[in-house]
Design an enzyme around this catalytic site. Structure first.
Site, PDB file in Angstrom:
ATOM      1  N   ASP A  11       3.553  17.151  -2.888  1.00 42.99           N
ATOM      2  CA  ASP A  11       2.482  16.458  -3.600  1.00 42.99           C
ATOM      3  C   ASP A  11       2.691  14.946  -3.473  1.00 42.99           C
ATOM      4  O   ASP A  11       3.796  14.491  -3.159  1.00 42.99           O
ATOM      5  CB  ASP A  11       2.512  16.897  -5.072  1.00 42.99           C
ATOM      6  CG  ASP A  11       1.430  16.252  -5.916  1.00 42.99           C
ATOM      7  OD1 ASP A  11       0.321  16.010  -5.400  1.00 42.99           O
ATOM      8  OD2 ASP A  11       1.688  16.004  -7.112  1.00 42.99           O
ATOM      9  N   ASP A  13       1.005  12.154  -5.912  1.00 41.81           N
ATOM     10  CA  ASP A  13       1.092  11.441  -7.190  1.00 41.81           C
ATOM     11  C   ASP A  13       2.198  12.010  -8.068  1.00 41.81           C
ATOM     12  O   ASP A  13       2.264  13.210  -8.313  1.00 41.81           O
ATOM     13  CB  ASP A  13      -0.245  11.507  -7.927  1.00 41.81           C
ATOM     14  CG  ASP A  13      -1.358  10.796  -7.166  1.00 41.81           C
ATOM     15  OD1 ASP A  13      -1.102   9.704  -6.643  1.00 41.81           O
ATOM     16  OD2 ASP A  13      -2.467  11.339  -7.095  1.00 41.81           O
TER      17      ASP A  13
END
Length: 177
Positions: A11, A13
């Protein structure tokens, strides 16, 4: 034919990009508040902010994501992971379509060694065909077929269902030893 490498999806963020630091900085400035990551134990900023869900409007600014800090050690560890694994960056960018360009530019600036073919902007990450998914949101693991690995963040401290890493040194210990 060579051996097929296992795949790790990562991922963006709060896993490689310090979105929380920027959100707190902007929120505290705009609302004259003093919220710190410690105030978010088990909660997201929108749960404790004076403006509630309006904090998500920060993402409407395409420049908001352009100057995020890189989380410590992520670049070095991901470079090393690439020697043993096939690495993908998987961002649920469909939640904020205005973020595509800024996220892509940020990735190209800070992770130029990740090929374009290994950057995936999606919604539901269960579509990702990988052996592992490193993410700060446990809900992304619900339908993911591989092993979810939770990257620690203030909002997920109470989650106990998945293996957890607290930082990129932990990731290195898990995958490179």
């Amino acid at each position: 034919m060579g051996e097929t490498k296992q795949r790790i999806a990562i991922d963006m963020d709060e896993v490689i990009a310090d979105t929380l630091d920027k959100m707190l900085e902007r929120y505290n400035r705009e609302y004259e508040d003093t919220i710190t990551p410690q105030h978010l134990h088990g909660k997201k900023l929108r749960h404790v902010a004076k403006c509630g869900d309006q904090v998500s409007r920060f993402f409407d600014d395409p420049l908001f994501l352009r100057d995020l800090k890189v989380l410590p050690d992520s670049q070095d560890v991901i470079r090393e992971l690439q020697t043993r694994y096939e690495i993908f960056i998987a961002s649920a960018a469909m939640e904020v379509p205005a973020s595509f360009a800024a996220k892509y530019e940020w990735l190209k600036e800070h992770f130029p060694f990740i090929p374009n073919s290994h950057i995936v902007f999606c919604g539901d990450k269960s579509i990702i065909d990988a052996d592992y998914l490193i993410d700060d949101h446990a809900y992304q693991f619900a339908r993911f077929r591989g092993q979810g690995i939770l990257f620690s963040a203030p909002h997920n401290v109470e989650e106990t269902r998945y293996p957890r890493v607290h930082n990129w040194r932990d990731v290195a210990d898990m995958f490179l030893k």
